[in-house]
Design a protein around this motif. Structure first.
Motif, mmCIF file in Angstrom:
data_model
loop_
_atom_site.group_PDB
_atom_site.id
_atom_site.type_symbol
_atom_site.label_atom_id
_atom_site.label_comp_id
_atom_site.label_asym_id
_atom_site.label_seq_id
_atom_site.Cartn_x
_atom_site.Cartn_y
_atom_site.Cartn_z
ATOM 1 N N GLN A 540 0.837 -1.192 0.000
ATOM 2 C CA GLN A 540 0.000 0.000 0.000
ATOM 3 C C GLN A 540 0.887 1.263 0.000
ATOM 4 N N PRO A 541 0.283 2.448 -0.299
ATOM 5 C CA PRO A 541 1.064 3.695 -0.232
ATOM 6 C C PRO A 541 1.622 3.938 1.162
ATOM 7 N N ASN A 542 2.472 4.917 1.288
ATOM 8 C CA ASN A 542 3.186 5.188 2.537
ATOM 9 C C ASN A 542 2.345 5.901 3.597
ATOM 10 N N THR A 543 1.044 5.958 3.428
ATOM 11 C CA THR A 543 0.211 6.718 4.357
ATOM 12 C C THR A 543 0.381 6.246 5.797
ATOM 13 N N LYS A 544 0.199 4.958 6.028
ATOM 14 C CA LYS A 544 0.320 4.425 7.386
ATOM 15 C C LYS A 544 1.756 4.564 7.906
ATOM 16 N N THR A 545 2.718 4.385 7.024
ATOM 17 C CA THR A 545 4.127 4.500 7.415
ATOM 18 C C THR A 545 4.460 5.910 7.855
ATOM 19 N N THR A 546 4.012 6.894 7.081
ATOM 20 C CA THR A 546 4.276 8.292 7.422
ATOM 21 C C THR A 546 3.588 8.683 8.717
ATOM 22 N N GLN A 547 2.359 8.229 8.909
ATOM 23 C CA GLN A 547 1.649 8.544 10.148
ATOM 24 C C GLN A 547 2.351 7.925 11.354
ATOM 25 N N ALA A 548 2.920 6.731 11.176
ATOM 26 C CA ALA A 548 3.667 6.107 12.271
ATOM 27 C C ALA A 548 4.911 6.926 12.605
ATOM 28 N N ALA A 549 5.605 7.408 11.578
ATOM 29 C CA ALA A 549 6.795 8.235 11.809
ATOM 30 C C ALA A 549 6.422 9.538 12.501
ATOM 31 N N ASP A 550 5.324 10.153 12.080
ATOM 32 C CA ASP A 550 4.874 11.390 12.711
ATOM 33 C C ASP A 550 4.475 11.153 14.168
ATOM 34 N N TYR A 551 3.864 10.023 14.429
ATOM 35 C CA TYR A 551 3.478 9.701 15.798
ATOM 36 C C TYR A 551 4.709 9.557 16.688
#
Length: 633
Positions: A540-551
């Motif tokens: 899938q796109p990096n949406t979940k990955t980026t949100q995890a990094a931001d968290y």
């Protein structure tokens, strides 16, 4: 035979030296009057020292010695240097600078004349004073250079003053008239008109058909920021004034920057432009006319308020902005005193004037229907993950692209990323390069408006320079946590987001609230300074990955999706989260290891790899929960 030295010498005579072989007296080597005048033009007193008039030189140089000592003390400290530089945004300070430039010109000219005179007047060989006639052409040339140099400096100061005059709202109102982009369905029924839509209400006691003259009473001026004790709230407004063949003035970007002056914490609160049915200020004329809520999308409120002076307070220039500040302030429970409005087209030109900006693209942008700026159809816009050096058009496209129907959360996050990227890379040395300052000021004066008083600008600039954007809190008020999607949403029948007012107020009020234990944990994590790479282990796109990094970043961890291979892991089929600590990081950084394990609910694995630059690598799998930074993180 007589000795050689006696040949040709008359008896009884001594040898006599030839006068032509004598060394000239040092008093006859007089300094150049032109050089003395030039040296004193560069630095008062230097020409007098060149002419060996030491006391005179010290007297002329004394004011500058004191000034240099003061500047050295200012620039020795980073904070005082920033505060000093920020003062040049104060129109009163700039007027004082013009006075200083004029006095400096006069003082240097007088010092040059004095140095010219003392160098041109010297003793003769006999010790008597004599006035030498030197060329006045050199002295006149020195004066010409002085005048031109000071005129150039004064011109730059006047340019900045004129730009500030426009930015601070003292120029003409260049926003469109009330007939542009006004949807009649969002206006109170009693005020509809076949032409422009809204009409003023009838004056009490007047005959039918007459209207009350709109009162253009200026809103109270906000107090200067240096005296602010509580949170400082500034509404950043990005205005989409339309592309070619379009006549719009929609406030598509609305970010409230909230700063705590004591802790220097900063929060960015973004409201999606499609949010509608927002409560108006209770008891206001607008709330009574509209039935309590604004019935359309928030990005049209500016136009509606500007068209209705009888419902919204303030002069024509600021009425729309004041309506946005009042409405969002009421929604958030914040006192929003300042706004900064930037036309998105001017934003593009400003980035070009600065030479572009580096943006870390975390989530790819794939928009096959991005409208062309020239109004000729659509472009297939694709921006891959990774670091991109963007010019103005690319940065604007990245910030403006809708990236999927109704996905204002991602759009707002991208807008915040562009704003912070420009802020972090803003450098005074770049601005002062030849041609940059003039182009930048020209762009800003035509595309930026604010109600910040001139005497408050330096304080706000100093406050902005003191905050750490890497520790910012980002709050995007998107569904489902802060609203619900409504379509067709009455009375406009548009696709809109209806806000969850209670959830929004609670999130904003606690955005800086951190429990003592959580703060202690954050301090320990920051002290360990671990580098954490977050990789995408799915297709899938990096949406979940980026949100995890931001968290993780909101918890104080230096986490990011690396630009290598688009942030992808070794394979796209990881079912769960995998956390690996490299080269003893789990032992050297135990608090970070514990936070990572608790956050994702998995055990941290240990590995050794001399080529690995990260301390921890988190691979997001299919079952990894979707994480969003907490409001008070």
């Amino acid at each position: 035979m007589a000795p050689p030295e006696a040949v040709g010498r008359a008896p009884g005579h001594l040898p006599v030296s030839c006068p032509a072989m004598q060394t000239p007296d040092a008093r006859d080597r007089r300094p150049s009057a032109f050089a003395a005048a030039f040296f004193s033009a560069v630095q008062p007193g230097l020409g007098q020292a060149y002419a060996r008039h030491w006391i005179r030189a010290l007297v002329w140089a004394a004011p500058y010695i004191l000034m240099y000592a003061l500047l050295l003390g200012i620039f020795a400290n980073k904070q005082t240097r920033s505060d000093f530089e920020a003062q040049f945004a104060n129109p009163d300070w700039l007027r004082g600078t013009l006075v200083f430039i004029a006095l400096d010109l006069i003082y240097r000219a007088l010092s040059s004349i004095d140095a010219y005179r003392v160098a041109n007047r010297g003793p003769s060989a006999s010790g008597a004073p004599v006035l030498r006639v030197g060329s006045l052409g050199g002295l006149l040339a020195v004066f010409l250079v002085l005048v031109l140099a000071h005129a150039a400096a004064a011109t730059n100061v006047v340019t900045v003053m004129n730009a500030l005059d426009q930015i601070l709202g003292n120029g003409p109102d260049e926003s469109p008239g009330p007939s542009i982009s006004i949807d009649p369905s969002i206006l109170p029924p009693s005020s509809l008109s076949p032409s422009l839509g809204p009409t003023p209400t009838e004056a009490p006691g007047s005959t039918p058909g007459t209207t009350a003259a709109p009162t253009d009473t200026p809103a109270p001026s906000p107090p200067p920021c240096p005296d602010c004790k509580n949170r400082v709230n500034v509404l950043l407004i990005g205005v989409d004034s339309g592309r070619a063949n379009e006549a719009t003035f929609n406030t598509d970007t609305m970010i409230v920057v909230s700063v705590d002056p004591t802790t220097h914490k900063v929060a960015l609160i973004s409201l999606p432009r499609d949010t509608g049915n927002i409560p108006l200020v209770p008891g206001s004329a607008a709330a009574s006319a509209y039935g309590g809520v604004y019935p359309s999308k928030i990005n049209t409120l500016y136009n509606a308020a500007k068209a209705r002076p009888d419902l919204f307070p303030g002069p024509d220039k600021t009425r729309g902005y004041q309506a946005l500040m009042d409405t969002l302030g009421s929604l958030y429970g914040l006192d929003i005193k300042y706004y900064v409005s930037v036309d998105l087209n001017g934003f593009r030109e400003a980035i070009d004037a600065l030479g572009g900006t580096m943006v870390d693209v975390q989530i790819p942008v794939n928009d096959p229907f991005y409208p062309a700026d020239d109004g000729r159809g659509y472009l297939k816009l694709y921006i891959a993950p990774g670091y991109h050096y963007m010019d103005g058009s690319e940065a604007l496209a990245y910030a403006r692209s809708r990236h999927g129907l109704g996905n204002d959360y991602i759009r707002a996050a991208r807008q915040e990323r562009v704003v912070t990227s420009v802020r972090e890379q803003f450098d005074l040395g770049t601005v002062l390069q030849p041609g940059v300052l003039g182009n930048l000021l020209k762009t800003l004066s035509s595309s930026v408006r604010t109600n910040i008083p001139g005497n408050a600008l330096p304080g706000l600039i100093s406050l902005a320079q003191s905050i750490d954007l890497n520790r910012r809190v980002s709050l995007v008020l998107s569904p489902p946590s802060y609203g619900t999607v409504c379509y067709p949403c009455p009375p406009s029948n548009l696709w809109m987001i209806k806000p969850n007012v209670n959830a929004i107020k609670k999130a904003v009020s606690t955005i800086f609230t951190v429990a003592p234990a959580q703060q202690q944990q954050r301090d320990q994590v920051e002290a360990e300074g671990a580098v954490v790479n977050v990789l995408n282990g799915t297709s899938q796109p990096n949406t979940k990955t980026t949100q995890a990094a931001d968290y993780l970043a909101s918890l104080g961890i230096n986490a990011a999706v690396p630009p290598v291979n688009g942030g992808a892991a070794d394979n796209p089929n990881h079912p769960t989260t995998v956390i690996t600590a490299y080269n003893g990081a789990d032992q050297n950084m135990p608090t970070t290891a514990k936070v990572l394990a608790d956050t994702f609910g998995v055990t941290v694995q240990a590995a050794t790899d001399a080529t690995q630059t990260a301390d921890f690598v988190v691979i997001v799998g299919a079952a990894t929960p979707t994480l969003k930074p907490p409001p008070g993180g």
